[in-house]
Design a protein around this motif. Structure first.
Motif, PDB file in Angstrom:
ATOM      1  N   LYS A   1      21.871  22.533   1.081  1.00  0.00           N
ATOM      2  CA  LYS A   1      21.812  21.366   1.971  1.00  0.00           C
ATOM      3  C   LYS A   1      21.962  21.770   3.432  1.00  0.00           C
ATOM      4  CE  LYS A   1      25.261  19.550  -0.111  1.00  0.00           C
ATOM      5  NZ  LYS A   1      25.311  20.643  -1.093  1.00  0.00           N
ATOM      6  N   THR A   2      22.824  22.777   3.700  1.00  0.00           N
ATOM      7  CA  THR A   2      23.152  23.120   5.089  1.00  0.00           C
ATOM      8  C   THR A   2      21.927  23.586   5.864  1.00  0.00           C
ATOM      9  OG1 THR A   2      25.350  23.774   4.307  1.00  0.00           O
ATOM     10  CG2 THR A   2      24.740  24.410   6.541  1.00  0.00           C
ATOM     11  N   ILE A   3      21.054  24.362   5.232  1.00  0.00           N
ATOM     12  CA  ILE A   3      19.867  24.851   5.942  1.00  0.00           C
ATOM     13  C   ILE A   3      18.912  23.700   6.260  1.00  0.00           C
ATOM     14  CG2 ILE A   3      18.560  25.414   3.836  1.00  0.00           C
ATOM     15  CD1 ILE A   3      18.564  27.444   7.108  1.00  0.00           C
ATOM     16  N   VAL A   4      18.889  22.675   5.406  1.00  0.00           N
ATOM     17  CA  VAL A   4      18.068  21.491   5.679  1.00  0.00           C
ATOM     18  C   VAL A   4      18.642  20.740   6.880  1.00  0.00           C
ATOM     19  CG1 VAL A   4      17.270  19.274   4.757  1.00  0.00           C
ATOM     20  CG2 VAL A   4      17.293  21.298   3.277  1.00  0.00           C
ATOM     21  N   ALA A   5      19.972  20.600   6.913  1.00  0.00           N
ATOM     22  CA  ALA A   5      20.622  19.933   8.049  1.00  0.00           C
ATOM     23  C   ALA A   5      20.386  20.712   9.341  1.00  0.00           C
ATOM     24  CB  ALA A   5      22.123  19.796   7.783  1.00  0.00           C
ATOM     25  N   LEU A   6      20.415  22.040   9.251  1.00  0.00           N
ATOM     26  CA  LEU A   6      20.183  22.874  10.429  1.00  0.00           C
ATOM     27  C   LEU A   6      18.771  22.670  10.971  1.00  0.00           C
ATOM     28  CD1 LEU A   6      21.388  26.456  11.024  1.00  0.00           C
ATOM     29  CD2 LEU A   6      18.998  25.957  11.392  1.00  0.00           C
ATOM     30  N   GLN A   7      17.798  22.522  10.085  1.00  0.00           N
ATOM     31  CA  GLN A   7      16.421  22.280  10.533  1.00  0.00           C
ATOM     32  C   GLN A   7      16.311  20.929  11.250  1.00  0.00           C
ATOM     33  OE1 GLN A   7      14.897  23.379   6.451  1.00  0.00           O
ATOM     34  NE2 GLN A   7      13.203  24.159   7.655  1.00  0.00           N
ATOM     35  N   ALA A   8      17.010  19.924  10.735  1.00  0.00           N
ATOM     36  CA  ALA A   8      17.023  18.621  11.416  1.00  0.00           C
ATOM     37  C   ALA A   8      17.637  18.758  12.805  1.00  0.00           C
ATOM     38  CB  ALA A   8      17.810  17.606  10.585  1.00  0.00           C
ATOM     39  N   ALA A   9      18.700  19.591  12.897  1.00  0.00           N
ATOM     40  CA  ALA A   9      19.352  19.820  14.192  1.00  0.00           C
ATOM     41  C   ALA A   9      18.395  20.462  15.189  1.00  0.00           C
ATOM     42  CB  ALA A   9      20.586  20.710  13.997  1.00  0.00           C
ATOM     43  N   VAL A  10      17.589  21.416  14.735  1.00  0.00           N
ATOM     44  CA  VAL A  10      16.627  22.085  15.621  1.00  0.00           C
ATOM     45  C   VAL A  10      15.610  21.085  16.166  1.00  0.00           C
ATOM     46  CG1 VAL A  10      14.740  23.773  15.685  1.00  0.00           C
ATOM     47  CG2 VAL A  10      16.912  24.369  14.588  1.00  0.00           C
ATOM     48  N   ILE A  11      15.151  20.165  15.322  1.00  0.00           N
ATOM     49  CA  ILE A  11      14.200  19.142  15.774  1.00  0.00           C
ATOM     50  C   ILE A  11      14.810  18.324  16.913  1.00  0.00           C
ATOM     51  CG2 ILE A  11      13.003  17.006  15.096  1.00  0.00           C
ATOM     52  CD1 ILE A  11      12.702  18.253  12.277  1.00  0.00           C
ATOM     53  N   ALA A  12      16.083  17.902  16.726  1.00  0.00           N
ATOM     54  CA  ALA A  12      16.745  17.104  17.761  1.00  0.00           C
ATOM     55  C   ALA A  12      16.896  17.897  19.060  1.00  0.00           C
ATOM     56  CB  ALA A  12      18.112  16.636  17.259  1.00  0.00           C
TER      57      ALA A  12
ATOM     58  N   LEU B   1      29.860  29.544  12.024  1.00  0.00           N
ATOM     59  CA  LEU B   1      29.396  30.930  11.916  1.00  0.00           C
ATOM     60  C   LEU B   1      27.963  30.997  11.395  1.00  0.00           C
ATOM     61  CD1 LEU B   1      32.640  32.546  10.410  1.00  0.00           C
ATOM     62  CD2 LEU B   1      31.819  32.705  12.775  1.00  0.00           C
ATOM     63  N   TYR B   2      27.646  30.119  10.429  1.00  0.00           N
ATOM     64  CA  TYR B   2      26.302  30.084   9.841  1.00  0.00           C
ATOM     65  C   TYR B   2      25.264  29.628  10.866  1.00  0.00           C
ATOM     66  CZ  TYR B   2      22.660  28.910   6.372  1.00  0.00           C
ATOM     67  OH  TYR B   2      21.493  28.823   5.649  1.00  0.00           O
ATOM     68  N   PHE B   3      25.557  28.533  11.575  1.00  0.00           N
ATOM     69  CA  PHE B   3      24.632  28.019  12.597  1.00  0.00           C
ATOM     70  C   PHE B   3      24.444  29.046  13.706  1.00  0.00           C
ATOM     71  CE2 PHE B   3      24.605  24.232  10.385  1.00  0.00           C
ATOM     72  CZ  PHE B   3      23.997  23.181  11.048  1.00  0.00           C
ATOM     73  N   ARG B   4      25.556  29.640  14.166  1.00  0.00           N
ATOM     74  CA  ARG B   4      25.482  30.589  15.269  1.00  0.00           C
ATOM     75  C   ARG B   4      24.629  31.802  14.881  1.00  0.00           C
ATOM     76  NH1 ARG B   4      30.969  33.165  17.534  1.00  0.00           N
ATOM     77  NH2 ARG B   4      30.791  34.251  15.536  1.00  0.00           N
ATOM     78  N   ARG B   5      24.795  32.269  13.634  1.00  0.00           N
ATOM     79  CA  ARG B   5      24.029  33.446  13.194  1.00  0.00           C
ATOM     80  C   ARG B   5      22.534  33.145  13.128  1.00  0.00           C
ATOM     81  NH1 ARG B   5      22.600  34.967   8.067  1.00  0.00           N
ATOM     82  NH2 ARG B   5      24.038  33.488   7.102  1.00  0.00           N
ATOM     83  N   LEU B   6      22.170  31.994  12.577  1.00  0.00           N
ATOM     84  CA  LEU B   6      20.748  31.674  12.415  1.00  0.00           C
ATOM     85  C   LEU B   6      20.080  31.266  13.728  1.00  0.00           C
ATOM     86  CD1 LEU B   6      20.455  29.779   8.998  1.00  0.00           C
ATOM     87  CD2 LEU B   6      19.938  32.144   9.509  1.00  0.00           C
ATOM     88  N   LEU B   7      20.880  30.772  14.659  1.00  0.00           N
ATOM     89  CA  LEU B   7      20.298  30.270  15.908  1.00  0.00           C
ATOM     90  C   LEU B   7      20.537  31.194  17.096  1.00  0.00           C
ATOM     91  CD1 LEU B   7      21.339  26.505  15.556  1.00  0.00           C
ATOM     92  CD2 LEU B   7      19.131  27.526  14.992  1.00  0.00           C
ATOM     93  N   GLU B   8      21.075  32.417  16.854  1.00  0.00           N
ATOM     94  CA  GLU B   8      21.450  33.275  17.974  1.00  0.00           C
ATOM     95  C   GLU B   8      20.268  33.671  18.854  1.00  0.00           C
ATOM     96  OE1 GLU B   8      23.406  36.684  16.414  1.00  0.00           O
ATOM     97  OE2 GLU B   8      21.793  37.223  15.035  1.00  0.00           O
ATOM     98  N   ARG B   9      19.056  33.726  18.284  1.00  0.00           N
ATOM     99  CA  ARG B   9      17.887  34.106  19.080  1.00  0.00           C
ATOM    100  C   ARG B   9      17.235  32.912  19.783  1.00  0.00           C
ATOM    101  NH1 ARG B   9      14.774  38.137  14.809  1.00  0.00           N
ATOM    102  NH2 ARG B   9      16.452  39.663  14.555  1.00  0.00           N
ATOM    103  N   SER B  10      17.701  31.721  19.462  1.00  0.00           N
ATOM    104  CA  SER B  10      17.049  30.519  19.988  1.00  0.00           C
ATOM    105  C   SER B  10      17.466  30.192  21.411  1.00  0.00           C
ATOM    106  CB  SER B  10      17.385  29.329  19.091  1.00  0.00           C
ATOM    107  OG  SER B  10      18.775  29.054  19.158  1.00  0.00           O
TER     108      SER B  10
END
Length: 494
Positions: free
Chosen positions: A88-99, A121-130
């Motif tokens: 579920k968390t990765i789906v929520a993270l994708q919604a966050a990126v859209i916003a 920690l999970y969000f920061r790791r996946l979004l560190e390049r963004s």
């Protein structure tokens, strides 16, 4: 059935009034102006790049439903409902990126510091390049940290805030809040959720739960939400092998843990309480033991016993809710890095501890836990590609009924089937925790016995709200406001 025609009429009326109120809440929410997020090719490409794995069909379906809601000009009110480990968390993270790509901020609230830290920690790791700025905010943050983080959020310099109930404090302000994500939302009070949502101008709201909820409860508690279900686990996951072991054969369980940890995996040991006979402080230890049918195994004593006597050759750690936040975070990081090989804890590990290398769990006095809770705990293992094992240690006081109840976990991994049985065994109030869940105080109807009437009443209520006589509907709304608001929590009806 013992239900008379008069009884059936009362049951139907109670459900019909409840479902009419919920339908009106849905209708009102859809008529409120909100944010129409765009999802252009650039944003879709951005989403693909950050995915760490190929999503399942269920994850794709859930994201498509969320995206459709986010593109609509009214606020999203959606429940993302999935079994443990379903992603579920990765789906929520994708919604966050859209916003964020639309120029808005995102807030995600979790019930415990451990889970909030895990998300951060999970969000920061996946979004560190963004290039996004992600900040944590919890009750244990120092005054200086809180002041700096609140300034970033207020000025719009931070795009994502992840934390606990500290996020609902009055002085936490956002420049442009567009998406609210609430994890394990049944653990929050209704007013906490509303206060967070009011920090933006009609933001989209995504609530998540990993507690599988039977359809009858979902229709009643979440009847004003659209529901997305992730009913598929990521590819390559092996079913967890679960078995009961009597506590007198605990040495057999520990020998198995030793062999598994020696081969390179990690293990959890879960206890029902933090320390022994906490009632001693109040002079009620004897009564406490009497009512509970025996002493409960404590995490503190189990940690001492396992680290000093059973597994002196391994690195054993301790995690529970009373530890300072900094110590919790260090323990979690040490377990995730493999520095800690065996982690002793309480149900605080039920959500938020994600270690793919952990492949063994021992639950002390397993009969003391609810079935759904045991299923949640078991979901902490089985996240890698190794075969995982869950050992349910049971005490001498265990009844035959309890043994048969635990046998369900040995037979199935279907969280929804387990939750349905747990609901029947414990009843709706205890299953959900009535105070926090928003479970209505039904007087005549019974969610278990009367499910078919609930479905019937819901269909007719939705039809009446959409197509019924407006004057009759107005009279019914007035009646619900006067007589049913407090009982059903329909405060915003009409």
């Amino acid at each position: 059935s013992f239900r008379t025609p008069a009884h059936l009429r009362l049951i139907f009326e109670e459900f019909f009034l409840l479902e009419t109120g919920l339908a009106l809440k849905r209708k009102r929410a859809r008529e409120t102006p909100g944010i129409a997020f765009r999802t252009d090719p650039r944003i879709r490409e951005c989403l693909k790049k950050m995915l760490p794995f190929h999503p399942t069909a269920a994850q794709k379906r859930a994201l498509a439903e969320i995206v459709e809601d986010m593109r609509a000009p009214s606020p999203m009110h959606r429940l993302l409902h999935g079994d443990v480990g379903s992603g579920k968390t990765i789906v929520a993270l994708q919604a966050a990126v859209i916003a964020i790509e639309n120029g808005y901020q995102v807030v995600m609230m979790a019930p415990t510091e451990i889970l909030a830290t895990q998300h951060f920690l999970y969000f920061r790791r996946l979004l560190e390049r963004s290039g996004y700025t992600t900040v944590p905010l919890s009750g244990s943050s120092t005054p200086r940290e809180k002041k700096a983080i609140k300034k970033l959020l207020r000025e719009g310099a931070a795009q994502i805030a992840l934390g606990t109930h500290a996020l609902v404090e009055q002085d936490v302000e956002f420049k442009a809040l567009g998406l609210v994500i609430i994890d394990e939302q049944h653990r929050f009070g209704v007013m906490q959720r509303l206060r967070l949502m009011k920090k933006g101008q009609a933001p989209d709201t995504l609530v998540m739960t990993a507690t599988p909820i039977p359809r009858s409860l979902a229709l009643t508690i979440y009847g004003d939400l659209d529901v997305s279900v992730i009913d598929e686990l990521p590819a390559g996951r092996l079913p967890i092998l679960t078995r009961q072991i009597p506590e007198e054969a605990a040495s057999e369980a520990y020998a198995f843990v030793r062999s598994q940890v020696a081969s390179g995996t990690q293990a959890f040991v879960v206890c029902p309480v933090i320390e022994d006979a906490s009632a001693l402080e109040n002079g009620n230890a004897d009564q406490s033991r009497k009512t509970r049918g025996g002493d409960l195994k404590s995490a503190l004593k189990m940690y001492e016993f396992l680290s000093q006597e059973v597994f002196p050759e391994f690195r054993v750690g301790l995690l529970h809710g009373r530890l300072p936040a900094e110590q919790k975070e260090k323990t979690m990081e040490a377990f995730q890095s493999g520095e800690i090989q065996i982690l002793v804890g309480t149900t605080v590990i039920e959500v938020g501890v994600d270690v793919p290398n952990a492949a063994v769990m021992v639950v002390q006095q397993a009969e003391r836990f609810g079935l759904a809770q045991l299923h949640q705990l078991r979901g902490r293992i089985g996240r890698g590609r190794k075969q995982s094992h869950c050992l349910l240690l049971t005490s001498r006081q265990q009844t035959e009924a309890a043994r048969q109840r635990l046998a369900v976990l040995e037979r199935t991994h279907d969280g929804f089937a387990i939750a349905e049985l747990d609901l029947r065994l414990r009843g709706p109030g205890e299953f959900m925790g009535t105070r926090q869940s928003g479970l209505p105080a039904l007087r005549v109807a019974n969610l278990l016995r009367d499910q078919e009437i609930l479905e019937w009443a819901r269909r007719l209520a939705m039809d009446f709200v959409e197509k019924g006589d407006r004057q009759e509907l107005a009279r019914l709304v007035s009646y619900i406001k006067e007589n049913w608001n407090r009982r059903y929590g329909l405060v915003r009806v009409g």
